[in-house]
Scaffold this active site. Sequence first.
Site, mmCIF file in Angstrom:
data_model
loop_
_atom_site.group_PDB
_atom_site.id
_atom_site.type_symbol
_atom_site.label_atom_id
_atom_site.label_comp_id
_atom_site.label_asym_id
_atom_site.label_seq_id
_atom_site.Cartn_x
_atom_site.Cartn_y
_atom_site.Cartn_z
ATOM 1 N N LYS A 90 0.809 -1.216 0.000
ATOM 2 C CA LYS A 90 0.000 0.000 0.000
ATOM 3 C C LYS A 90 0.843 1.267 0.000
ATOM 4 O O LYS A 90 0.475 2.247 -0.640
ATOM 5 C CB LYS A 90 -0.966 0.010 1.187
ATOM 6 C CG LYS A 90 -0.336 0.161 2.544
ATOM 7 C CD LYS A 90 -1.382 0.156 3.632
ATOM 8 C CE LYS A 90 -0.767 0.262 5.018
ATOM 9 N NZ LYS A 90 -0.054 1.513 5.243
ATOM 10 N N THR A 91 1.986 1.251 0.685
ATOM 11 C CA THR A 91 2.843 2.446 0.694
ATOM 12 C C THR A 91 3.366 2.732 -0.702
ATOM 13 O O THR A 91 3.433 3.887 -1.137
ATOM 14 C CB THR A 91 4.021 2.269 1.674
ATOM 15 O OG1 THR A 91 3.503 1.970 2.973
ATOM 16 C CG2 THR A 91 4.861 3.529 1.748
ATOM 17 N N ASP A 143 -3.843 7.427 4.629
ATOM 18 C CA ASP A 143 -3.391 6.057 4.859
ATOM 19 C C ASP A 143 -4.036 5.515 6.134
ATOM 20 O O ASP A 143 -4.429 6.284 7.013
ATOM 21 C CB ASP A 143 -1.862 6.064 4.984
ATOM 22 C CG ASP A 143 -1.275 4.663 4.964
ATOM 23 O OD1 ASP A 143 -1.982 3.718 4.582
ATOM 24 O OD2 ASP A 143 -0.087 4.524 5.318
ATOM 25 N N GLU A 144 -4.136 4.200 6.259
ATOM 26 C CA GLU A 144 -4.688 3.537 7.451
ATOM 27 C C GLU A 144 -6.063 4.113 7.801
ATOM 28 O O GLU A 144 -6.359 4.401 8.968
ATOM 29 C CB GLU A 144 -3.728 3.686 8.648
ATOM 30 C CG GLU A 144 -2.322 3.178 8.399
ATOM 31 C CD GLU A 144 -2.211 1.656 8.366
ATOM 32 O OE1 GLU A 144 -3.251 0.986 8.385
ATOM 33 O OE2 GLU A 144 -1.086 1.157 8.312
ATOM 34 N N GLN A 187 -7.598 -5.022 9.541
ATOM 35 C CA GLN A 187 -6.533 -4.603 10.463
ATOM 36 C C GLN A 187 -6.981 -3.443 11.349
ATOM 37 O O GLN A 187 -6.161 -2.691 11.858
ATOM 38 C CB GLN A 187 -5.274 -4.220 9.687
ATOM 39 C CG GLN A 187 -4.656 -5.383 8.921
ATOM 40 C CD GLN A 187 -3.355 -5.005 8.251
ATOM 41 O OE1 GLN A 187 -2.337 -4.787 8.891
ATOM 42 N NE2 GLN A 187 -3.371 -4.918 6.934
ATOM 43 N N ARG A 237 2.391 -10.351 10.354
ATOM 44 C CA ARG A 237 3.682 -9.656 10.497
ATOM 45 C C ARG A 237 4.833 -10.574 10.093
ATOM 46 O O ARG A 237 5.943 -10.107 9.846
ATOM 47 C CB ARG A 237 3.930 -9.211 11.945
ATOM 48 C CG ARG A 237 2.926 -8.247 12.579
ATOM 49 C CD ARG A 237 2.623 -7.056 11.729
ATOM 50 N NE ARG A 237 1.443 -7.292 10.931
ATOM 51 C CZ ARG A 237 1.075 -6.525 9.899
ATOM 52 N NH1 ARG A 237 1.824 -5.503 9.541
ATOM 53 N NH2 ARG A 237 -0.021 -6.776 9.219
#
Length: 647
Positions: A33-34, A218-219, A249, A600
Amino acid sequence: MIDFISDLNKEQQRAIKIQKGPILILAGAGSGKTRVITYRIAYLIHKRYAKPSNILAITFTNKAADEMRTRIHNLLKGSRSMWIRTFHSTCAKILRETLCHKKSLHRIVGVTERFTIYDEQDQISLVKECLKDLNIDVRDFPASLVSSTINRIKQNLQPIDTIDDELISNVYTYYKKRLAEYNAVDFGDLIMKVVELFQNDRDTLRYYQERFKFIMVDEYQDTNKAQYVLTKLLAEKYRNLCVVGDDDQSIYSWRGAEIRNILDFEKDFPNAAVIKLEQNYRSTKTILEAASAVVKNNEYRKPKTLWCDNEEGEKLDFFAAQDAHIEAAYVARRIIEAKLRGADLSEIAVFYRINYQSRLFEETFIRFQIPYEVVGSLKFYERAEIKNVLAYLRVIDNRRDSVSLKRIVNVPSRRIGYKTIERIEAYSKGHLISLYDAVLKIDDIEGIDGKTKNRIKDFVTMMEKFIKNSNDLNLYEFTLQVVKDTGYLDSLDQDKTEKDYIRRKNVEELLISIRDYIKQRPDATLQDYLEDVSLRSEIDEWDGTVQRVSLMTLHNAKGLEFDTVFVTGLEDGLIPHHKSQYDLSQYEEERRLLYVGITRARKKLYLTYAQQRDIMRGGFMFTELSPFFQEIPKRVFASTVEADLEI
């Protein structure tokens, strides 16, 4: 030239090429996503759809903002005029800019452009003052609890006349009054005050709507109500809002995050383009299968399935320990085995649900001589010696900051006692002036002996000299002067103890960090630096490159990745937490928390639980394996190990 094709998959390409309109990018864990956000920004500028100054990109941590800024700079070799900031940093800059140019708005906002930002500790200190002034016993109403309640009120943009609890309403009203007197804001204020500013001054809102024609968040699944309203206000004119997030998430409801913000995005923007990023670039197929098998059981989610072209990878290891001591020993021995095989300790992490679980791992790792770091423990900038130096700088920048002034007036010791400070404070309240202004009038305050008044005058003379010199030296040289001339640095050498040595080294480390800061930002002011420090989070301070195993809660693990991950304490009552058992939304968040922990891991995942745990006053309690464990298919495990380890 930027290669927008070969560097991205088909869905990522689609996400960056949509020129205008609202976009919802559902980005699964490890789906890049980044990269999508940075490439989208670069593409908009490269194709001249947008000027850098017309772009606002909002992240949740300074670390993420720094990474995004670096990536975009590498792609475009410039474009420094765009804003890539956290929500709080964005709002702090908007407030300072606006208040600097429109003095008339001081009345609406309640502070001047030189406001101080209070962190969590400062906020609790001020709440304690308020409770004392209102004759409320902190034993019945702990300051930390009142502080978190105030934060929730601000996050929800709740009008004061709708607060049902009279005591909270009174404390909140008085707390706001004291903040204004100190020319200070807390974290909740930063966003709430910008929302109020936009709602009360449409010219300011229109200015920023014109300025930020393209907005990326973002997020987005972690946004609270205040952040949601702020984003909608900024985007309502051009509607070029691109939000990126993953409802699977969403794990911060206890901080005020509203999962409905991302689930209902298409209701807010009916014509929104929806793009799903489901290809994972991080984990093995085995780890992804385990993660997907867990999270698919949630009812409230956007349907998506992660997949990858990575290798099948190692099977998961599961260990049922007789007790928590044996669980910690098992983890330690597996880490030692990995180290002997050449593993990098910085690529190993141990996750747990509650902070107290770290104690046994720390004790065991010390015994096994395993270097470790607890992420999210006492932050560097929260250490007393660092807070003391920063308090000096804050008073120099904002003389109305009485919380900081009270912290330093007798640090190092000037034999200015608590009773003296109380009398000065009473004088300031009685004459409706700041504490610093009261100190300037020390001769007029009764009940303080002449010697003490002289010591206070010496303190004032020193502070006035600092205030005068604050613009004449660079930030590093100025701070060095402060810690030397106050005698604070020398005071840390007086007892020659190990603790004093560590405190002095911490202050020296602060000076080194300031020197590095001005290398990167030569034009930064004292105010810029103080704002940057105030808005730092635990993860911003985590390095991740030192040869140490990382210990952290599952909540702190979000946004990170490691080659090897241990998810420990997989017990009913811990994961899921016992408080979630009667609330479906909380129960599903606990499942998402486990999903975050699993995803993770890049290469190897261990799941452990203890069949019994120690309890207070001796004894132990038996535990049950987490029901979430039953949702993971048995084929992804190498074996189920149930054995005692000798410690």
